[in-house]
Design a protein around this motif. Sequence first.
Motif, mmCIF file in Angstrom:
data_model
loop_
_atom_site.group_PDB
_atom_site.id
_atom_site.type_symbol
_atom_site.label_atom_id
_atom_site.label_comp_id
_atom_site.label_asym_id
_atom_site.label_seq_id
_atom_site.Cartn_x
_atom_site.Cartn_y
_atom_site.Cartn_z
ATOM 1 N N ASN A 24 0.793 -1.278 0.156
ATOM 2 C CA ASN A 24 0.009 0.119 0.037
ATOM 3 C C ASN A 24 0.822 1.147 -0.082
ATOM 4 O OD1 ASN A 24 -1.786 2.366 0.757
ATOM 5 N ND2 ASN A 24 -3.121 0.734 1.743
ATOM 6 N N PRO A 25 0.546 2.040 -0.914
ATOM 7 C CA PRO A 25 1.455 3.516 -0.835
ATOM 8 C C PRO A 25 1.473 3.948 0.504
ATOM 9 C CG PRO A 25 -0.024 3.565 -2.793
ATOM 10 C CD PRO A 25 -0.509 2.195 -2.050
ATOM 11 N N ASN A 26 0.492 4.180 1.263
ATOM 12 C CA ASN A 26 0.177 4.572 2.372
ATOM 13 C C ASN A 26 0.376 3.571 3.470
ATOM 14 O OD1 ASN A 26 -0.622 5.789 5.091
ATOM 15 N ND2 ASN A 26 -1.912 7.193 3.752
ATOM 16 N N PRO A 27 1.440 3.490 4.231
ATOM 17 C CA PRO A 27 1.456 2.404 5.449
ATOM 18 C C PRO A 27 0.595 2.895 6.571
ATOM 19 C CG PRO A 27 3.506 3.922 5.504
ATOM 20 C CD PRO A 27 2.612 4.343 4.207
ATOM 21 N N LEU A 28 0.267 3.980 6.934
ATOM 22 C CA LEU A 28 -0.842 4.442 8.010
ATOM 23 C C LEU A 28 -2.028 3.806 7.525
ATOM 24 C CD1 LEU A 28 0.256 7.936 8.818
ATOM 25 C CD2 LEU A 28 0.401 5.740 10.391
ATOM 26 N N ARG A 29 -2.393 3.890 6.432
ATOM 27 C CA ARG A 29 -3.787 3.254 5.945
ATOM 28 C C ARG A 29 -3.689 1.676 5.805
ATOM 29 N NH1 ARG A 29 -7.432 6.079 4.145
ATOM 30 N NH2 ARG A 29 -6.115 7.722 3.352
ATOM 31 N N GLU A 30 -2.420 1.325 5.584
ATOM 32 C CA GLU A 30 -2.360 -0.177 5.762
ATOM 33 C C GLU A 30 -2.508 -0.622 7.158
ATOM 34 O OE1 GLU A 30 -1.735 -4.172 3.870
ATOM 35 O OE2 GLU A 30 -2.192 -2.021 2.822
ATOM 36 N N ALA A 31 -2.092 0.037 8.176
ATOM 37 C CA ALA A 31 -1.893 -0.350 9.486
ATOM 38 C C ALA A 31 -3.405 -0.127 9.880
ATOM 39 C CB ALA A 31 -1.092 0.638 10.329
ATOM 40 N N LYS A 32 -4.146 0.813 9.633
ATOM 41 C CA LYS A 32 -5.616 0.847 10.076
ATOM 42 C C LYS A 32 -6.433 -0.362 9.573
ATOM 43 C CE LYS A 32 -9.328 3.661 10.782
ATOM 44 N NZ LYS A 32 -9.884 4.784 10.744
ATOM 45 N N ASP A 33 -6.180 -0.535 8.156
ATOM 46 C CA ASP A 33 -6.788 -1.835 7.749
ATOM 47 C C ASP A 33 -6.596 -3.316 8.538
ATOM 48 O OD1 ASP A 33 -8.026 -0.314 5.636
ATOM 49 O OD2 ASP A 33 -6.473 -0.854 4.110
ATOM 50 N N THR A 46 13.531 15.038 17.770
ATOM 51 C CA THR A 46 13.452 16.498 18.227
ATOM 52 C C THR A 46 12.231 17.121 17.990
ATOM 53 O OG1 THR A 46 14.017 17.493 16.081
ATOM 54 C CG2 THR A 46 15.845 16.823 17.460
ATOM 55 N N GLU A 47 11.886 18.431 18.688
ATOM 56 C CA GLU A 47 10.731 19.112 18.465
ATOM 57 C C GLU A 47 10.342 19.215 16.979
ATOM 58 O OE1 GLU A 47 10.368 22.407 20.756
ATOM 59 O OE2 GLU A 47 11.080 21.502 22.592
ATOM 60 N N GLU A 48 11.380 19.227 15.966
ATOM 61 C CA GLU A 48 10.819 19.150 14.625
ATOM 62 C C GLU A 48 10.020 18.105 14.233
ATOM 63 O OE1 GLU A 48 14.513 19.588 12.421
ATOM 64 O OE2 GLU A 48 15.002 21.545 13.556
ATOM 65 N N ASP A 49 9.911 16.898 14.936
ATOM 66 C CA ASP A 49 9.457 15.893 14.621
ATOM 67 C C ASP A 49 7.800 15.570 15.043
ATOM 68 O OD1 ASP A 49 11.781 14.865 13.276
ATOM 69 O OD2 ASP A 49 12.084 13.751 14.998
ATOM 70 N N LEU A 50 7.443 16.661 16.137
ATOM 71 C CA LEU A 50 6.326 16.717 16.576
ATOM 72 C C LEU A 50 4.960 16.598 15.801
ATOM 73 C CD1 LEU A 50 6.833 19.276 19.566
ATOM 74 C CD2 LEU A 50 7.193 16.852 19.641
ATOM 75 N N THR A 51 5.238 17.131 14.454
ATOM 76 C CA THR A 51 4.196 17.017 13.472
ATOM 77 C C THR A 51 3.604 15.625 13.333
ATOM 78 O OG1 THR A 51 5.621 17.150 11.761
ATOM 79 C CG2 THR A 51 4.378 19.028 12.575
ATOM 80 N N ASP A 52 4.702 14.644 13.467
ATOM 81 C CA ASP A 52 4.624 12.950 13.169
ATOM 82 C C ASP A 52 3.602 12.656 14.088
ATOM 83 O OD1 ASP A 52 6.246 13.409 11.151
ATOM 84 O OD2 ASP A 52 7.843 12.355 12.162
ATOM 85 N N LEU A 53 3.188 13.022 15.437
ATOM 86 C CA LEU A 53 2.359 12.899 16.305
ATOM 87 C C LEU A 53 0.875 12.907 15.811
ATOM 88 C CD1 LEU A 53 3.985 14.002 19.553
ATOM 89 C CD2 LEU A 53 4.202 11.611 18.561
ATOM 90 N N LYS A 54 0.532 13.631 14.726
ATOM 91 C CA LYS A 54 -0.808 13.732 14.192
ATOM 92 C C LYS A 54 -1.087 12.611 13.189
ATOM 93 C CE LYS A 54 -0.386 18.759 13.427
ATOM 94 N NZ LYS A 54 -0.383 19.727 12.208
ATOM 95 N N ARG A 55 -0.169 11.523 13.211
ATOM 96 C CA ARG A 55 -0.432 10.224 12.861
ATOM 97 C C ARG A 55 -1.512 9.393 13.495
ATOM 98 N NH1 ARG A 55 5.407 8.338 11.288
ATOM 99 N NH2 ARG A 55 6.286 9.620 9.935
ATOM 100 N N ILE A 56 -1.424 9.889 14.714
ATOM 101 C CA ILE A 56 -2.442 8.943 15.402
ATOM 102 C C ILE A 56 -4.135 9.246 15.073
ATOM 103 C CG2 ILE A 56 -2.722 10.775 17.561
ATOM 104 C CD1 ILE A 56 -2.346 6.919 17.915
ATOM 105 N N SER A 57 -4.357 10.479 14.695
ATOM 106 C CA SER A 57 -5.798 10.772 14.253
ATOM 107 C C SER A 57 -6.221 9.704 13.173
ATOM 108 C CB SER A 57 -5.726 12.032 13.749
ATOM 109 O OG SER A 57 -4.859 12.356 12.458
ATOM 110 N N MET A 58 -5.134 8.928 12.362
ATOM 111 C CA MET A 58 -5.477 8.048 11.346
ATOM 112 C C MET A 58 -6.273 6.799 12.309
ATOM 113 S SD MET A 58 -5.681 6.588 8.446
ATOM 114 C CE MET A 58 -4.309 7.402 7.359
#
Length: 191
Positions: free
Chosen positions: A97-106, A124-136
Amino acid sequence: MAVALYPGAFKPPHRGHFDVVKKLLNGTHGGKIYDKDTAAQVATSSLQGESDNVDPINKVVIFIGGKDRNGISAKESKMVWDIYAKYLGNVEVVYGNPNPLREAKDYVNANLDKEFYAVTGIRTEEDLTDLKRISMFKNTPNVKGLLLPGDSNQTRATDFRKALLSGNLDQVISFFPEELQREEILQIMEI
């Protein structure tokens, strides 16, 4: 016991990725549980060295993104993970799947009887935006976010790709897990 969901590009998987899976399975990851409402607060405390008592993880499912990077495909990344898995234990590798998050949700939706941790690493704090992934994983009460702190000097796949493209074994050796045999490193470089 819980299952860790570890989605990413993994182009290619390197020592840092290997170490994350190893720590998840042996319980030394030092992670913190979060959700979309607590992500920023938890990230700050995690970067300061705080951790939570997390249920034991008995399996890690790795989801590889389907897009190529610098000529490295998902299939090639899976081949590397297959070599790494010999040293890790209970690991399943999923790709396509091109989107590994979508595959994880499936995957979660197909296994509603199991408890999961959705893993996100930050350096670092620069990576904080990655935490939005949980909304998936909204509307999936059997999934909790698990934030894993990393070292800001930690290995990056971009640097590994550059070293691999150089073809110089001396430049790439530090990117591989210590557990690998020389023949396996050479096999990965041929991939």
